[in-house]
Design an enzyme around this catalytic site. Structure first.
Site, PDB file in Angstrom:
ATOM      1  N   LYS A  14       0.819  -1.216   0.000  1.00  0.00           N
ATOM      2  CA  LYS A  14       0.000   0.000   0.000  1.00  0.00           C
ATOM      3  C   LYS A  14       0.850   1.261   0.000  1.00  0.00           C
ATOM      4  CE  LYS A  14      -4.228  -2.102   1.609  1.00  0.00           C
ATOM      5  NZ  LYS A  14      -3.880  -3.523   1.857  1.00  0.00           N
TER       6      LYS A  14
HETATM    7  C1  LIG Z   1      -4.577  -4.615   1.375  1.00  0.00           C
HETATM    8  C2  LIG Z   1      -3.801  -5.881   1.322  1.00  0.00           C
HETATM    9  C3  LIG Z   1      -4.152  -6.926   0.431  1.00  0.00           C
HETATM   10  C4  LIG Z   1      -5.386  -6.877  -0.457  1.00  0.00           C
HETATM   11  O1  LIG Z   1      -5.295  -5.874  -1.450  1.00  0.00           O
HETATM   12  P1  LIG Z   1      -6.605  -5.406  -2.247  1.00  0.00           P
HETATM   13  O2  LIG Z   1      -6.160  -4.293  -3.105  1.00  0.00           O
HETATM   14  O3  LIG Z   1      -7.584  -4.985  -1.194  1.00  0.00           O
HETATM   15  O4  LIG Z   1      -7.092  -6.585  -3.006  1.00  0.00           O
HETATM   16  C5  LIG Z   1      -3.333  -8.042   0.376  1.00  0.00           C
HETATM   17  N1  LIG Z   1      -2.246  -8.159   1.169  1.00  0.00           N
HETATM   18  C6  LIG Z   1      -1.887  -7.183   2.032  1.00  0.00           C
HETATM   19  C7  LIG Z   1      -0.686  -7.381   2.883  1.00  0.00           C
HETATM   20  C8  LIG Z   1      -2.645  -6.003   2.135  1.00  0.00           C
HETATM   21  O5  LIG Z   1      -2.277  -5.044   3.005  1.00  0.00           O
END
Ligand SMILES: *Cc1c(COP(=O)(O)O)cnc(C)c1O
Length: 462
Positions: free
Chosen positions: A112
């Protein structure tokens, strides 16, 4: 470049307004009116470029007049300077035709950071020019909140309020949210679960008087600018394995469908992606929907990959919009049905459209733990539980086309699950080693919209 809503009735916006708005006023999600294609020669020219130069080439057409060329280059450079790997998104090889794209070298150790660090810079630049001030609110099950706080801490013209479920995030995740001491950061521990937090945020956006009075802005994964930032690493990974001359496939650990939807955009731009494989934990609504056509909610069960413990996968709406021939009224009807009955049936034509791009699979808790242990023993790579879900699912989709599985978080973010699987506790990177010594600052609130709104009004400048 113009942006339209998946439900067809919200105002058409430019990039800047789309980014600052987040959720469309008709409840839909914004998408570009047309996805700008890249030619084979343009994609081939990306090979060997720095991550930053490649990011510029891929994102430039989407941004229009919001930022000029030099400004955009400067903002990209600032966004990724805090990453602790010069490649930003390095790749490791797991098996003869299976690769792992490490997306956890940013400041909060999850993918993210790629999007959040960039939109922090974008927000700051856009707001500094107009003198506007915005209030960012977000709900988190852990990783979004820490990434948002890290990206917006100390920025002028922005206050950031993050709601997390009290007692239901890991200690590392909580401390990443409660230890930044900047005055514009507000961590709120809510009595309830993640759905409680998300519902409170939605209610604030739907209260148009409050939304306008505090200039509410959303940075959760439905924000188009976040999806756009994630398109970049599909290109960087693809060209490093020979695209556009050779196709590649990706497997993506999926919750809200934001990350994998970025892969779908890369494919629409012309990157030769054979399949995008959706990998879920035992909360497998997306796997069931793609297998059977029935998108039916049935409650969230906690797992060792908590960032994928979701009930309703918000960004799936964007894929449905294309699958239904960009018919906003049809999407609005499906979403109404979801709200009133808890599910809907995807039409045969739409399902065929989705299956052309997407495959899917799921991993049980035992399979996830076994994958962490086996990959560590075989290759030395220590996977976080989310990445392990991806690797497990990818292994049943291997073919002659190179498979790239996205590693979405650093194992040290989920030390208990990793230790249970491998017997070893993964250490935090050196730059975060004092996380457990820093003082925490957090406000605890009940599930009470009025009290929450009063709290926010009291914290921001009048
Ligand atoms: C947010 C997250 C996901 C999922 O991502 P999406 O975009 O919601 O599908 C997977 N793994 C981790 C570690 C995350 O923080």
């Amino acid at each position: 470049m113009k942006y339209i809503s998946t439900r067809g009735t919200a105002p058409v916006l430019d990039f800047r307004a789309t980014m600052l708005t987040g959720l469309a006023r008709d409840g839909g999600l914004y998408l570009p009116e047309h996805v700008p294609p890249m030619t084979q020669a343009e994609i081939a020219a990306l090979a060997g470029q720095s991550y930053e130069d490649l990011a510029y080439a891929v994102m430039r057409p989407f941004i229009g007049a919001a930022f000029d060329d030099d400004t955009l280059r400067k903002l990209i450079a600032r966004a990724y300077q805090g990453f602790d790997h010069p490649a930003r998104a390095p790749m490791k090889q797991l098996a003869p035709n299976h690769f792992l794209l490490e997306l956890f070298h940013g400041p909060t150790l999850a993918f993210k950071d790629f999007a959040m660090q960039l939109i922090g810079q974008f927000f700051q630049e856009a707001l500094a020019r107009s003198g506007q001030r915005v209030t960012i609110v977000g709900a988190t099950s852990g990783d979004t909140g820490s990434a948002a706080i890290e990206a917006f801490r100390g920025l002028k013209n922005v206050d950031v309020f993050i709601l997390f479920p009290h007692g239901r995030v890991s200690e590392v995740q909580r401390r990443q949210m409660t230890t930044p001491d900047d005055a514009n950061v507000h961590a709120l521990a809510i009595d309830g679960d993640f759905d409680t937090c998300q519902a409170l945020v939605k209610d604030m956006f739907n209260d148009f008087a409050f939304r306008d009075a505090v200039a509410l802005a959303g940075v959760n994964s439905i924000n188009w600018a976040r999806v756009l930032a994630q398109v970049v690493y599909y290109f960087s990974a693809g060209v490093s394995l020979g695209a556009p001359h050779r196709p590649v496939s990706f497997t993506v650990p999926t919750g809200n469908f934001g990350d994998i939807f970025a892969g779908y955009i890369a494919r629409a731009m012309g990157l030769p992606i054979e399949k995008l494989v959706v990998a879920t934990n035992h909360n497998d609504i997306l796997h069931r929907a793609l297998s059977s056509g029935g998108y039916v909610t049935d409650g969230v069960r906690p797992s060792i990959s908590p960032s994928m413990d979701i009930q309703v996968s918000s960004n799936f709406e964007r894929a449905l919009f294309d699958a239904y021939g960009r018919d906003g009224a049809a999407v609005a009807q499906l979403m109404d049905e979801l709200k009133s009955t808890g599910g809907f049936q995807i039409s045969q034509g739409a399902l065929e459209y989705l299956r052309e791009a997407f495959a899917s699979g799921c991993a049980s808790e035992d399979q996830t733990r076994a994958t962490i242990a086996r990959i560590a023993a075989d290759t030395g790579e220590v996977l976080c539980p989310h990445s392990a879900v991806g690797v497990h699912v990818a292994e049943s989709h291997l073919s002659a086309t190179p498979m790239i599985t996205l590693a979405t978080a650093h194992p040290a973010k989920f030390p208990d699950a990793v230790q249970a699987a491998t017997g070893q506790r993964p250490p935090l990177p050196a730059r975060m080693a004092d996380l457990f010594d820093r003082p925490e600052r957090v406000t605890r609130l009940g599930n009470d919209l009025t009290a929450l709104q009063a709290h926010i009004r009291g914290k921001i400048p009048a």
